[in-house]
Write an enzyme that holds these catalytic residues in place. Sequence first.
Site, mmCIF file in Angstrom:
data_model
loop_
_atom_site.group_PDB
_atom_site.id
_atom_site.type_symbol
_atom_site.label_atom_id
_atom_site.label_comp_id
_atom_site.label_asym_id
_atom_site.label_seq_id
_atom_site.Cartn_x
_atom_site.Cartn_y
_atom_site.Cartn_z
ATOM 1 N N LYS A 54 13.689 3.415 1.266
ATOM 2 C CA LYS A 54 13.160 2.163 1.825
ATOM 3 C C LYS A 54 14.162 1.025 1.607
ATOM 4 O O LYS A 54 14.375 0.187 2.478
ATOM 5 C CB LYS A 54 11.808 1.819 1.173
ATOM 6 C CG LYS A 54 10.678 2.712 1.644
ATOM 7 C CD LYS A 54 9.425 2.603 0.778
ATOM 8 C CE LYS A 54 8.445 3.707 1.177
ATOM 9 N NZ LYS A 54 7.338 3.887 0.228
ATOM 10 N N GLN A 98 4.123 1.511 -4.793
ATOM 11 C CA GLN A 98 4.430 2.927 -4.539
ATOM 12 C C GLN A 98 3.380 3.806 -5.212
ATOM 13 O O GLN A 98 3.057 3.622 -6.386
ATOM 14 C CB GLN A 98 5.844 3.247 -5.064
ATOM 15 C CG GLN A 98 6.352 4.608 -4.680
ATOM 16 C CD GLN A 98 6.583 4.785 -3.171
ATOM 17 O OE1 GLN A 98 6.960 3.841 -2.485
ATOM 18 N NE2 GLN A 98 6.331 5.973 -2.667
ATOM 19 N N ASP A 121 1.799 -1.649 3.674
ATOM 20 C CA ASP A 121 1.423 -0.243 3.858
ATOM 21 C C ASP A 121 0.189 -0.120 4.754
ATOM 22 O O ASP A 121 -0.040 0.937 5.343
ATOM 23 C CB ASP A 121 1.068 0.382 2.501
ATOM 24 C CG ASP A 121 2.218 1.128 1.857
ATOM 25 O OD1 ASP A 121 3.025 1.718 2.588
ATOM 26 O OD2 ASP A 121 2.287 1.119 0.610
HETATM 27 N N1 GUN Z 1 3.628 7.512 -1.639
HETATM 28 C C1 GUN Z 1 3.901 8.418 -0.681
HETATM 29 N N2 GUN Z 1 3.962 7.830 0.526
HETATM 30 C C2 GUN Z 1 3.733 6.519 0.331
HETATM 31 C C3 GUN Z 1 3.683 5.394 1.200
HETATM 32 O O1 GUN Z 1 3.847 5.472 2.414
HETATM 33 N N3 GUN Z 1 3.425 4.199 0.606
HETATM 34 C C4 GUN Z 1 3.218 4.083 -0.725
HETATM 35 N N4 GUN Z 1 2.948 2.872 -1.214
HETATM 36 N N5 GUN Z 1 3.261 5.105 -1.560
HETATM 37 C C5 GUN Z 1 3.518 6.306 -1.026
#
Ligand code: GUN
Length: 284
Positions: A54, A98, A121
Amino acid sequence: MKEKIIDGKLVASKIKAKITAEINNIKMNNYRTPKLCVIQVGNNVASSTYIKNKKIACEKVGILFSLLKYPATITEKELIEHIMTLNNDPDVDGILVQLPLPDHIDTNKIIDAIDVLKDVDGFSSHVLGNLMINKTKVVPATPKGIMSLFNYYNIDLVGQHVVIVGRSNIVGKPLANLTINAHATVTVCHSKTNNLSYYTKQADILVMAVGKPKMLTKEMIKENVIIIDVGTNRDKNNKLCGDVYFDDVYSKVKMISPVPGGVGPMTIASLLENIMHLYELHNK
Ligand code: GUN
């Protein structure tokens, strides 16, 4: 035969090019630069990789990126306080906690502590509720990316039978709502579904989001199905693979998204789109 491939890498690169141009324009005008803050609790190795990807994606297009790392022993109250600080920071457009979080922390409570206008998200109950009634533009990144693939390849969902295997809050459930809103007939299957093949064989469009390497074989599908493979797994040789046994099904499908190079790049590109959308809302 390449025309059968749903090329997520290509579509994602077009989205990222558009965002890069938007950011260049923002910078040329000396406006505030969009910013994403990611919170990581503990040291989960997979999480660190996702976060790194990211970060790279944000920096490539020119979005500011900040990582806040806390120990796995952090309390729920402390974590919420950190989120509140970011909620009140006018330079922050998106907050991403996350997942997964340690067991002693109530994930839903933490996500719902994020300002609705910074929930990049789209995992909060408010945003997911809005998605159900077709009222929001911030959509969880993976389902959003899948919808963008349908759009790019002119895959019309009206009246089509979409079968989604997987019912997570992150992929299956939001995608079910999005495809219903796009006038598909939708079936959601999951690990407890009896006779899974009965359903997968009926799919005009089949989305596999279960996390089991190469589980979908040609006996489980009908001729000319369109397959979206959300799985990110390792096979016996530690090679990246999806939930679909690609080589087995390929001759039978109309179109298919590969792993890697399908849904994965779209998830990141969609996250960037969400940041830009929140940035626009903050500047209104
Ligand atoms: N863990 C696995 N995929 C994601 C995601 O798209 N966002 C977040 N915040 N955690 C994750």
